[in-house]
Write a protein that holds these residues in place. Structure first.
Motif, short mmCIF file in Angstrom:
data_model
loop_
_atom_site.label_atom_id
_atom_site.label_comp_id
_atom_site.label_asym_id
_atom_site.label_seq_id
_atom_site.Cartn_x
_atom_site.Cartn_y
_atom_site.Cartn_z
N GLN A 87 0.83 -1.20 0.00
CA GLN A 87 0.00 0.00 0.00
C GLN A 87 0.86 1.25 0.00
O GLN A 87 0.54 2.24 -0.65
N ARG A 88 1.97 1.20 0.72
CA ARG A 88 2.87 2.36 0.79
C ARG A 88 3.44 2.67 -0.60
O ARG A 88 3.53 3.83 -0.99
N VAL A 89 3.79 1.63 -1.35
CA VAL A 89 4.31 1.82 -2.71
C VAL A 89 3.21 2.40 -3.60
O VAL A 89 3.46 3.33 -4.38
N ALA A 90 2.00 1.89 -3.49
CA ALA A 90 0.88 2.41 -4.29
C ALA A 90 0.61 3.87 -3.95
O ALA A 90 0.38 4.70 -4.83
N ASP A 91 0.66 4.20 -2.67
CA ASP A 91 0.46 5.59 -2.26
C ASP A 91 1.58 6.48 -2.79
O ASP A 91 1.34 7.61 -3.23
N ALA A 92 2.80 5.95 -2.77
CA ALA A 92 3.94 6.72 -3.28
C ALA A 92 3.76 7.02 -4.76
O ALA A 92 3.98 8.15 -5.21
N ILE A 98 7.20 12.74 -1.32
CA ILE A 98 6.58 11.42 -1.21
C ILE A 98 7.16 10.66 -0.01
O ILE A 98 6.42 10.06 0.78
N ALA A 99 8.48 10.70 0.12
CA ALA A 99 9.13 10.01 1.23
C ALA A 99 8.60 10.50 2.56
O ALA A 99 8.28 9.70 3.46
N ALA A 100 8.47 11.81 2.70
CA ALA A 100 7.96 12.37 3.95
C ALA A 100 6.50 11.99 4.19
O ALA A 100 6.09 11.71 5.32
N VAL A 137 4.74 9.27 3.02
CA VAL A 137 4.40 7.85 3.21
C VAL A 137 5.39 7.10 4.11
O VAL A 137 5.19 5.92 4.37
N GLY A 138 6.43 7.79 4.59
CA GLY A 138 7.28 7.19 5.60
C GLY A 138 8.58 6.55 5.13
O GLY A 138 9.12 5.69 5.81
N TYR A 139 9.12 6.99 4.00
CA TYR A 139 10.44 6.52 3.59
C TYR A 139 11.47 7.48 4.16
O TYR A 139 11.17 8.64 4.45
N ALA A 140 12.71 7.00 4.29
CA ALA A 140 13.78 7.82 4.87
C ALA A 140 14.11 9.04 4.01
O ALA A 140 14.43 10.10 4.53
N ASN A 141 14.04 8.85 2.68
CA ASN A 141 14.36 9.96 1.79
C ASN A 141 13.77 9.68 0.40
O ASN A 141 13.23 8.59 0.15
N GLY A 142 13.92 10.65 -0.49
CA GLY A 142 13.37 10.55 -1.84
C GLY A 142 13.92 9.38 -2.65
O GLY A 142 13.16 8.64 -3.27
N PRO A 143 15.26 9.20 -2.67
CA PRO A 143 15.81 8.07 -3.42
C PRO A 143 15.27 6.71 -2.94
O PRO A 143 15.05 5.81 -3.73
N ALA A 200 12.27 6.18 -1.67
CA ALA A 200 10.90 6.08 -2.18
C ALA A 200 10.93 5.67 -3.65
O ALA A 200 10.15 4.80 -4.08
N LEU A 201 11.80 6.29 -4.43
CA LEU A 201 11.95 5.95 -5.84
C LEU A 201 12.35 4.48 -6.02
O LEU A 201 11.74 3.75 -6.81
N ARG A 202 13.33 4.03 -5.23
CA ARG A 202 13.76 2.63 -5.31
C ARG A 202 12.65 1.67 -4.93
O ARG A 202 12.47 0.62 -5.56
N ALA A 203 11.86 2.02 -3.94
CA ALA A 203 10.77 1.14 -3.50
C ALA A 203 9.75 0.96 -4.62
O ALA A 203 9.31 -0.16 -4.89
N VAL A 204 9.40 2.05 -5.30
CA VAL A 204 8.44 1.95 -6.40
C VAL A 204 9.04 1.14 -7.54
O VAL A 204 8.40 0.23 -8.08
#
Length: 141
Positions: free
Chosen positions: A2-7, A20-22, A24-30, A32-36
């Motif tokens: 769900q976090r990836v879908a929200d991102a 996006i990171a802030a 949905v709870g990722y440490a930073n932008g990169p 969040a990008l890697r997770a997607v």
């Protein structure tokens, strides 16, 4: 998942990866990008209805700003407002040519030709249909 879908949904709406990171709870932008990317294998392409909706929302946001700036006399604001309005009209299909079908008999068309010709002080129907046709060839010199 769900976090990836929200991102991805936030990215489609125009958020930066850091935003996006802030959100949905990722440490930073990169991250969040890697997770997607890791989840889907590559960045997914938004569907056409999603993109239309996204741009409609963006234009709806920009229109009041453009009008306010134009009313206050801000330089370039009128041009910006016209650009927003034109883009919205294109997006909504308002600028598409209209198809008009005319079903008229040959007699009705001839009557219209005569009427238009006489109103312009021009040729009669006989003159229009009895023009000399010259067969010619253009020669480049």
């Amino acid at each position: 998942m769900q976090r990836v879908a929200d991102a991805w949904a936030l990215r489609v709406r125009g958020s930066t990866w850091d935003e996006i990171a802030a959100a949905v709870g990722y440490a930073n932008g990169p991250n969040a990008l890697r997770a997607v990317r890791n989840y889907v294998g590559r960045l997914p392409e938004p569907s056409m209805p999603e993109l239309r909706s996204l741009w409609r929302e963006r234009l709806e946001f920009l229109w009041p700003v453009a009008v306010r700036d134009a009313e206050s006399g801000k330089p370039g604001a009128m041009r910006a407002a016209v650009a927003v309005a034109q883009r919205a009209a294109q997006l909504d299909g308002l600028d598409q040519p209209q198809r008009v079908e005319v079903n008229a008999s040959a007699a009705e068309i001839a009557q219209l030709v005569n009427l238009l010709s006489r109103s312009q002080g021009g040729a009669t129907e006989a003159d229009v249909f009895e023009l000399d046709v010259i067969d010619a060839e253009v020669i480049d010199g």
